[in-house]
Write a protein that holds these residues in place. Structure first.
Motif, PDB file in Angstrom:
ATOM      1  N   VAL A   6       0.798  -1.131   0.100  1.00 63.50           N
ATOM      2  CA  VAL A   6       0.142  -0.045  -0.046  1.00 63.50           C
ATOM      3  C   VAL A   6       0.894   1.370  -0.067  1.00 63.50           C
ATOM      4  O   VAL A   6       1.896   1.320   0.942  1.00 63.50           O
ATOM      5  N   HIS A   7       0.694   1.945  -0.901  1.00 61.70           N
ATOM      6  CA  HIS A   7       1.529   3.362  -1.174  1.00 61.70           C
ATOM      7  C   HIS A   7       0.945   4.587  -0.946  1.00 61.70           C
ATOM      8  O   HIS A   7      -0.053   5.089  -1.796  1.00 61.70           O
ATOM      9  N   ASN A   8       1.162   5.230   0.101  1.00 65.93           N
ATOM     10  CA  ASN A   8       0.642   6.572   0.301  1.00 65.93           C
ATOM     11  C   ASN A   8      -1.004   6.596   0.047  1.00 65.93           C
ATOM     12  O   ASN A   8      -1.379   7.495  -0.742  1.00 65.93           O
ATOM     13  N   LEU A   9      -1.588   5.652   0.538  1.00 65.03           N
ATOM     14  CA  LEU A   9      -2.996   5.734   0.489  1.00 65.03           C
ATOM     15  C   LEU A   9      -3.834   6.712   1.400  1.00 65.03           C
ATOM     16  O   LEU A   9      -3.588   6.865   2.723  1.00 65.03           O
ATOM     17  N   SER A  10      -4.824   7.500   0.775  1.00 69.02           N
ATOM     18  CA  SER A  10      -5.475   8.649   1.673  1.00 69.02           C
ATOM     19  C   SER A  10      -6.948   8.244   1.239  1.00 69.02           C
ATOM     20  O   SER A  10      -7.239   7.990  -0.020  1.00 69.02           O
ATOM     21  N   VAL A  11      -7.916   8.701   2.092  1.00 67.96           N
ATOM     22  CA  VAL A  11      -9.221   8.581   1.785  1.00 67.96           C
ATOM     23  C   VAL A  11      -9.773   9.637   2.429  1.00 67.96           C
ATOM     24  O   VAL A  11      -9.559  10.179   3.655  1.00 67.96           O
ATOM     25  N   GLN A  12     -10.800  10.394   1.655  1.00 65.05           N
ATOM     26  CA  GLN A  12     -11.557  11.631   2.107  1.00 65.05           C
ATOM     27  C   GLN A  12     -13.165  11.525   2.131  1.00 65.05           C
ATOM     28  O   GLN A  12     -13.622  11.045   1.160  1.00 65.05           O
ATOM     29  N   TYR A  13     -13.515  11.874   3.153  1.00 64.34           N
ATOM     30  CA  TYR A  13     -15.107  11.855   3.191  1.00 64.34           C
ATOM     31  C   TYR A  13     -15.614  13.349   3.478  1.00 64.34           C
ATOM     32  O   TYR A  13     -15.157  14.053   4.305  1.00 64.34           O
ATOM     33  N   GLN A  14     -16.234  14.127   2.586  1.00 64.73           N
ATOM     34  CA  GLN A  14     -16.740  15.520   2.743  1.00 64.73           C
ATOM     35  C   GLN A  14     -15.713  16.493   3.224  1.00 64.73           C
ATOM     36  O   GLN A  14     -15.875  17.039   4.214  1.00 64.73           O
ATOM     37  N   GLN A  15     -14.459  16.268   2.314  1.00 59.75           N
ATOM     38  CA  GLN A  15     -13.414  17.310   2.593  1.00 59.75           C
ATOM     39  C   GLN A  15     -12.532  16.942   3.831  1.00 59.75           C
ATOM     40  O   GLN A  15     -11.716  17.683   4.332  1.00 59.75           O
ATOM     41  N   GLN A  16     -12.879  15.888   4.608  1.00 60.55           N
ATOM     42  CA  GLN A  16     -12.359  15.459   5.646  1.00 60.55           C
ATOM     43  C   GLN A  16     -11.432  14.180   5.461  1.00 60.55           C
ATOM     44  O   GLN A  16     -12.118  13.323   5.219  1.00 60.55           O
ATOM     45  N   LYS A  17      -9.999  14.181   5.692  1.00 58.34           N
ATOM     46  CA  LYS A  17      -9.204  12.955   5.559  1.00 58.34           C
ATOM     47  C   LYS A  17      -9.265  12.206   6.745  1.00 58.34           C
ATOM     48  O   LYS A  17      -9.199  12.184   7.823  1.00 58.34           O
ATOM     49  N   VAL A  18      -9.950  10.900   6.434  1.00 59.47           N
ATOM     50  CA  VAL A  18     -10.086   9.597   7.103  1.00 59.47           C
ATOM     51  C   VAL A  18      -8.872   8.818   7.269  1.00 59.47           C
ATOM     52  O   VAL A  18      -8.727   8.543   8.485  1.00 59.47           O
ATOM     53  N   VAL A  53     -14.444   1.452  -1.019  1.00 62.03           N
ATOM     54  CA  VAL A  53     -14.626   2.853  -1.018  1.00 62.03           C
ATOM     55  C   VAL A  53     -13.727   3.518  -1.881  1.00 62.03           C
ATOM     56  O   VAL A  53     -12.442   3.054  -1.999  1.00 62.03           O
ATOM     57  N   PRO A  54     -13.676   4.715  -2.380  1.00 60.85           N
ATOM     58  CA  PRO A  54     -13.167   5.470  -3.302  1.00 60.85           C
ATOM     59  C   PRO A  54     -11.631   5.915  -2.492  1.00 60.85           C
ATOM     60  O   PRO A  54     -11.623   6.704  -1.189  1.00 60.85           O
ATOM     61  N   ILE A  55     -10.545   5.696  -2.973  1.00 65.24           N
ATOM     62  CA  ILE A  55      -9.213   6.269  -2.635  1.00 65.24           C
ATOM     63  C   ILE A  55      -8.915   7.798  -3.246  1.00 65.24           C
ATOM     64  O   ILE A  55      -9.198   8.048  -4.237  1.00 65.24           O
ATOM     65  N   THR A  56      -8.494   8.684  -2.387  1.00 61.84           N
ATOM     66  CA  THR A  56      -8.379  10.056  -2.798  1.00 61.84           C
ATOM     67  C   THR A  56      -6.981  10.203  -3.363  1.00 61.84           C
ATOM     68  O   THR A  56      -6.939  10.689  -4.603  1.00 61.84           O
ATOM     69  N   GLU A  57      -5.973   9.229  -3.010  1.00 64.22           N
ATOM     70  CA  GLU A  57      -4.754   9.210  -3.675  1.00 64.22           C
ATOM     71  C   GLU A  57      -4.071   7.882  -3.127  1.00 64.22           C
ATOM     72  O   GLU A  57      -4.486   7.388  -2.064  1.00 64.22           O
TER      73      GLU A  57
END
Length: 247
Positions: A6-18, A53-57
Motif C-alpha cells: 500500500v503506497h501513500n493511500l488517503s481517503v477523504q469523506y466530505q473534505q475530511q481526511k479519514v 470505498v474510493p481512494i483519494t490518492e
C-alpha cells in the motif's frame, strides 16, 4: 514476495481526511493484524484496499501487480454488522456464493459444487446446519459459515474485518488454527483486530494505525508499549506479555 503493498493511500469523506498517506507492506505467507483505536480507520483502510470505498490518492499492489489485475485473488470476510442476516438464504447457499466464479452461466449448480460446499461446512463443524437459515444461527455459527465461504473461494490472500467479534472462545480458537494452517500453506491473512492481549499470539506481522501509519513490521519488533502508546494516545495499562516487550 510481497502479498500486499500500500503506497501513500488517503481517503477523504466530505473534505475530511479519514486516512492520510498510509503505507505498509505485507509479506506473502503471513498473518498480519491491523491494530488501532476506534475511529482509527481500520475498516475504512481494508475497504479502500479492496476498492469498496474510493481512494483519494495512492495505490495498491497485490502480489506485486496492480490491484485491478489481481482482485480475484482476494477473499473477503466483512464485519458481521454489515451482513443482512435476515436475507432468505441458508448456510449451504452462503458457502456456494464463494464458488460463483467457478459456475457455468445459465447452468444449474452441479451436485459436485454442492458436495464441495458441504465439505467446507464439515471442515468447520457446521455440516448439520447446512439447510438452516442464517438468521437462525448464533453469532459464532454465522461467522463459521462465512469462514467456510472463504474456504470455498480458495484464494491466496484473505482479508477479514473483525472476524472474532461476537464469537465464543471455541470458535475463535478454531478460526485462528485454520488461519495458521492457511499460513503454513503459503496463504496470506490480513485481519482488522481490536484485542491487544492476543496480538502477539495471533499475528507475526502488525500494522499499527491511527488514520496514518504509526509503524508496521514483525510483531516482535514493533508491538511494544512505546508504539502502542503512540497509536492509542495517553497512558494504557498493558498486560505483562506486552509490558515486558518494551525497548
Amino acid at each position: 514476495m510481497l502479498a500486499l503493498s500500500v503506497h501513500n493511500l488517503s481517503v477523504q469523506y466530505q473534505q475530511q481526511k479519514v486516512l492520510e498517506n498510509v503505507h505498509f507492506q505485507v509479506p506473502k505467507g503471513s498473518i498480519t493484524g491491523i491494530i488501532g483505536p476506534n475511529g482509527a480507520g481500520k475498516s475504512t483502510l481494508m475497504k479502500a484496499i479492496l476498492g469498496l470505498v474510493p481512494i483519494t490518492e495512492g495505490k495498491v499492489d497485490v502480489l506485486e501487480q496492480p490491484f485491478t489485475q489481481q482482485k480475484d485473488l482476494i477473499g473477503y470476510v466483512p464485519q458481521r454488522s454489515e451482513v443482512d442476516w435476515d436475507f432468505p438464504i441458508n448456510a449451504l447457499d452462503v458457502v456456494l456464493m464463494g464458488r460463483y466464479k467457478h459456475f457455468k452461466r445459465f447452468r444449474p449448480i452441479s451436485k459436485q459444487e454442492k458436495d464441495l460446499a458441504m465439505s467446507f461446512l464439515k471442515e468447520i463443524g457446521m455440516e448439520a446446519y447446512a439447510n438452516r437459515q442464517i438468521s437462525q444461527l448464533s453469532g459464532g455459527q454465522q461467522q463459521r459459515v462465512f469462514l467456510a465461504r472463504a474456504l470455498a473461494q480458495n484464494t491466496p490472500i484473505y482479508f477479514m474485518d473483525e472476524p472474532f467479534a461476537g464469537v465464543d472462545a471455541a470458535t475463535e480458537k478454531m478460526m485462528i488454527q485454520l488461519m495458521k494452517q492457511w499460513k503454513n500453506d503459503g496463504k496470506t491473512v490480513i485481519i482488522v483486530h481490536h484485542d491487544l492481549q492476543t496480538v502477539q499470539e495471533y499475528f507475526d506481522h502488525v500494522l499499527l494505525l491511527n488514520k496514518k501509519t504509526i509503524c508496521c513490521g514483525k510483531t516482535r519488533d514493533v508491538f511494544h508499549p512505546q508504539n502502542i502508546e503512540r497509536t492509542y494516545g495517553g497512558s494504557l495499562t498493558f498486560p505483562p506479555s506486552i509490558a515486558g516487550n518494551s525497548l
